[in-house]
Design an enzyme around this catalytic site. Sequence first.
Site, PDB file in Angstrom:
ATOM      1  N   GLY A 176     -42.752-100.241   3.117  1.00 23.28           N
ATOM      2  CA  GLY A 176     -42.130-101.372   3.808  1.00 23.28           C
ATOM      3  C   GLY A 176     -42.275-101.201   5.308  1.00 23.28           C
ATOM      4  O   GLY A 176     -42.486-100.096   5.821  1.00 23.28           O
ATOM      5  N   CYS A 177     -42.150-102.290   6.032  1.00 18.15           N
ATOM      6  CA  CYS A 177     -42.346-102.242   7.484  1.00 18.15           C
ATOM      7  C   CYS A 177     -41.242-101.430   8.170  1.00 18.15           C
ATOM      8  O   CYS A 177     -41.522-100.573   9.011  1.00 18.15           O
ATOM      9  CB  CYS A 177     -42.445-103.649   8.055  1.00 18.15           C
ATOM     10  N   TYR A 178     -39.992-101.702   7.828  1.00 16.74           N
ATOM     11  CA  TYR A 178     -38.906-100.910   8.423  1.00 16.74           C
ATOM     12  C   TYR A 178     -39.027 -99.422   8.055  1.00 16.74           C
ATOM     13  O   TYR A 178     -38.902 -98.557   8.940  1.00 16.74           O
ATOM     14  CB  TYR A 178     -37.548-101.433   7.966  1.00 16.74           C
TER      15      TYR A 178
END
Lengths: 342, 342, 342, 342
Positions: free
Chosen positions: A145-147
């Site tokens: 995921g990006c986070y």
Amino acid sequence: MAVRAAVAGASGYAGGEVLRLLAGHPEVEIGALTANASAGQRLGAVQPHLVPLADRVLAETSAEVLAGHDVVFLALPHGQSAAVAEQLGQDVLVVDMGADFRLKDAADWERFYGSPHAGTWPYGLPELPGGRAALEGTKRIAVPGCYPTAVSLALAPAYAAALAEPEAVIVAASGTSGAGKAPKPHLLGSEVMGSMSPYGVGGGHRHTPEMIQNLSAAAGTRVGVSFTPTLAPMPRGILATCTAKAAPGVTAADVRAAYEKAYADEPFVHLLPEGQWSATASVYGSNAVHLQVALDPDAHRVIAISAIDNLTKGTAGGAVQSMNIALGLPETTGLNTIGVAP
Amino acid sequence: MAVRAAVAGASGYAGGEVLRLLAGHPEVEIGALTANASAGQRLGAVQPHLVPLADRVLAETSAEVLAGHDVVFLALPHGQSAAVAEQLGQDVLVVDMGADFRLKDAADWERFYGSPHAGTWPYGLPELPGGRAALEGTKRIAVPGCYPTAVSLALAPAYAAALAEPEAVIVAASGTSGAGKAPKPHLLGSEVMGSMSPYGVGGGHRHTPEMIQNLSAAAGTRVGVSFTPTLAPMPRGILATCTAKAAPGVTAADVRAAYEKAYADEPFVHLLPEGQWSATASVYGSNAVHLQVALDPDAHRVIAISAIDNLTKGTAGGAVQSMNIALGLPETTGLNTIGVAP
Amino acid sequence: MAVRAAVAGASGYAGGEVLRLLAGHPEVEIGALTANASAGQRLGAVQPHLVPLADRVLAETSAEVLAGHDVVFLALPHGQSAAVAEQLGQDVLVVDMGADFRLKDAADWERFYGSPHAGTWPYGLPELPGGRAALEGTKRIAVPGCYPTAVSLALAPAYAAALAEPEAVIVAASGTSGAGKAPKPHLLGSEVMGSMSPYGVGGGHRHTPEMIQNLSAAAGTRVGVSFTPTLAPMPRGILATCTAKAAPGVTAADVRAAYEKAYADEPFVHLLPEGQWSATASVYGSNAVHLQVALDPDAHRVIAISAIDNLTKGTAGGAVQSMNIALGLPETTGLNTIGVAP
Amino acid sequence: MAVRAAVAGASGYAGGEVLRLLAGHPEVEIGALTANASAGQRLGAVQPHLVPLADRVLAETSAEVLAGHDVVFLALPHGQSAAVAEQLGQDVLVVDMGADFRLKDAADWERFYGSPHAGTWPYGLPELPGGRAALEGTKRIAVPGCYPTAVSLALAPAYAAALAEPEAVIVAASGTSGAGKAPKPHLLGSEVMGSMSPYGVGGGHRHTPEMIQNLSAAAGTRVGVSFTPTLAPMPRGILATCTAKAAPGVTAADVRAAYEKAYADEPFVHLLPEGQWSATASVYGSNAVHLQVALDPDAHRVIAISAIDNLTKGTAGGAVQSMNIALGLPETTGLNTIGVAP
């Protein structure tokens, strides 16, 4: 001989970004492009920035259309990747940019996604300890995921070097493309311009267990995470402010040394000179991670702040980087560390 | 053997953009970087997005430092290029991204810039009629202004085909980077976010005579221009809305045909399918021109709207494109037509 | 005794803005609030900025709910106002913020809206010649479109004084709230931030016949309009750049004098000192029109540029101003000319 | 009889905002306006949004010009307020919007500002325990910093009710107007649009000791603060994400109850319904504080998130609110809780 790549979900933001990168990748030839609602349209109608591919027509997503490629990128709603991957066979490299195969713990998956766990694939964050080895030669990649990408790279060195206590407090700001292209009222330009707003507060965000998984692995013990994501008035970028109580006796020099050592040879992690802080504008469209770390002398907390482009290093760039490793290509092929600024 | 390139004015927006492009140019090796107020600093301190060049140190601008390169890009305040160019010698390719050598008419120069005219160099807009030939083998290039690039490409085909009357009305919106990096109150983020504002209204903008020069050349007769620039709340991009009364009897099909013919083989001009309009987001960081044209049936006016990135095709990308032609390299080397979107 | 006002369509942008203004209007008491899809919700859930009204519950729009008020504001999709207005009776002041009753020419309506013409109501732009008289004591008001407000006030004085030829060229930039709150992909924050884009090009925008109607009335002859609207990356504001060939012999002093005379006593039209230009930021949330005009000496064109807040003076503020006139209240009651800046 | 108010520093953002509010304050008459570099200019040239005051001329700041008013607002660079205040006499209400008199501890002042401590004035945050009483009848008010306003109101109830451990971790995003109107390169629109960036990291921000002062007073024991401010791409607004380990045994219901009790009667603090989170857009231009609080069940942390307008409640609105109390006027006079949205 070129690597033939297909993209399922080519009409969305992750799909568009992976096409932007693949179009400049010297070893890749772009094959089938598929979509759902946009099937039948010219790519130029939905992704007007991709000029060289403007006349390509989007096909309906199906195993038949995706067959016959060396690599298939999946940019599908979560829960749909497993079925597609199964039909593609074990000799095709499948790179899933969705969430389905990121978590190792089935209970975590079920709690946060409310559906049965599809399994776990090698995790596409080569900069983590052991991360690169897990990807060499694999035929399945779960893109982080990006986070979690921004947060794990910010805090893993502190935990790997036992410099911080196992309770991290993270507040991150994301550009709106992280919320995708499906139109929802709160994502309208009129709503987001001029506004900062939190969401998924209090442990509810689906990326939290992924952060815990990564940081716990680095620490060798369970790391608790308090994570608050906020929506920022910009199309791209994540700024992750990550702090944790420093272990007793830890000095600023210890912290600096650990990060310098951890990232000395990483092509995409740019530890900034002391005193200079990360800004999302500097990584716009690039695969770089701009990282700075300090020790707050009063609060005795490690403060690590990373900036990434959520669509590039946070999604599609990370996907291409991992693909390169899986295929035995030089890891930086088709990627760069130069942002489009100002 | 690599082309060695120096950049004078490497701390500003034009300088930074040309470095971004040169760093990805396969035939170029980046040499000296110079600045004025920022001389002595690491490039990373003033251009943090240029990671691979972060440790380069900015030198004071001087003929000595700039000597010994094959190409020198000048991103200097207007009025300073002539002196530097003279010292560089006739065998060095000098690419001036400032205004000094764009205008052919000395009276125009003196009226709009209030200083003596330095001369006229081959004009770096290869897509204009005869434009490419003027650049082959040249050692001096005057890079066009950003607005004249957007406007000239939008209207030249209409004038070359005698479809429009010689009075153009142009309203263009520019991102703030067009105003440069020198801090001024009206350019503060607090002032520009959420605001559209005109400036240089009523014939006063310095880019007006350059547009007249280009459009008149295309038309074979003097074209008058009413030009209103506006500042838009975005860092990059120009949207130029260009209209002119259509000549009697001209049809929508005539207009479409003229533009299709004019740009059929141009690698960077992307005439959009009918009904799809240009948006600056689609050309963010790319060298592409997105162009659409229509005939307003009620007002009987040709309406041509172009979108460019003011720093890329409008300045540094156009500079590299012209450099490629001058050096005999393929024109598209080191440039692309894919924007960073969303 | 307070004026009781109801708002139909209270969940949208026009409805929210009229509530913001009415909540500060000393003579008004806010009555029923209605909506369609949001009926049954707390107003605070859909309009969180309206704190004093947060606990009001939205009712389904119906004549019953709207009955019993002195004034009813309609912020409905076009085509729905006539049926509601009929049921409200002739003694209720109905203020329609939609398009249904703006146009005098049924053929224009049918061409641009594709449905039968509902009729024509007194037009809510008091600053136009004769505009105020038409509103005194009326029970029906057609609030002008946001673009026609900005454009008509910018050019009417030039036409009323016969200073310009009857062919206007108008390019206007609007904030995204002008497109409403219904979620559509091209209105997502990710799409609009950093982007300028045109739409409805070539005579197709529905506000064009309304401009022609107003300018022709001012000129006493038919004025043709070439109108290009563009979407700007800001939530609110319209900047309208309006030009027309000046009549032979017209001087800059003539133009200035005509505008000074036209607006000397207007409380909301702020003709800026010479040399200072309009900016949308200055009218954010206010009912003011910032206006500047000049004569381009080279192109011999009148250039009038107005800035308004599309939701305030362009919609809800204009509506309240006209309501004040209709009810015999001081025209400026509950309105102000101070923007929220920066 | 009207209260006569002067504003020193009327050309800056804080000065402009206090004028915006005073112009709508029914009990205030605006007197002298002073500035430094802008002295001699029309106010309309530097604050074009303040139409009714456009023709006022800025005087040089001096005790003579400021004499003869009932209230003087100081919006001066820090270190300059003491000298001006001394000359104004003890019967004039002096409202200092700068930092000079906020801190009680001289050592803190000297550490963070590097100059001798001028003293401590009654603190203008009436919502804090005992805050209102300290302001009644006072002739000197120290307006809080914008970040401390947002943070103190978010966490004080938790500390006053002993619900949280005395180590707070705060990450706040601010609009750029918080950095003032003096032009600096990093505040250019080109730099801030599209970018989130931290600054003053690691305990260095001058607002940290003020937060510690307020939270410690609420807790009755010293509260440590780890504070990271970030610059967000918007002109106004602060979103403060404030967390602290919950005390053992504390439940979500305990937290909710404490906040409901603390703010039940506060006119400007709007505790949102459970599940709805604060957004800066909702408080644009208003004096409201939008606040939400939750207990993260996994991390067992209190998470309180407040949104304010940094220029209104965070500076000028807070100043007017405190002035009202000091003068014995109703506290909400001339202020509102309705934001300008979208």
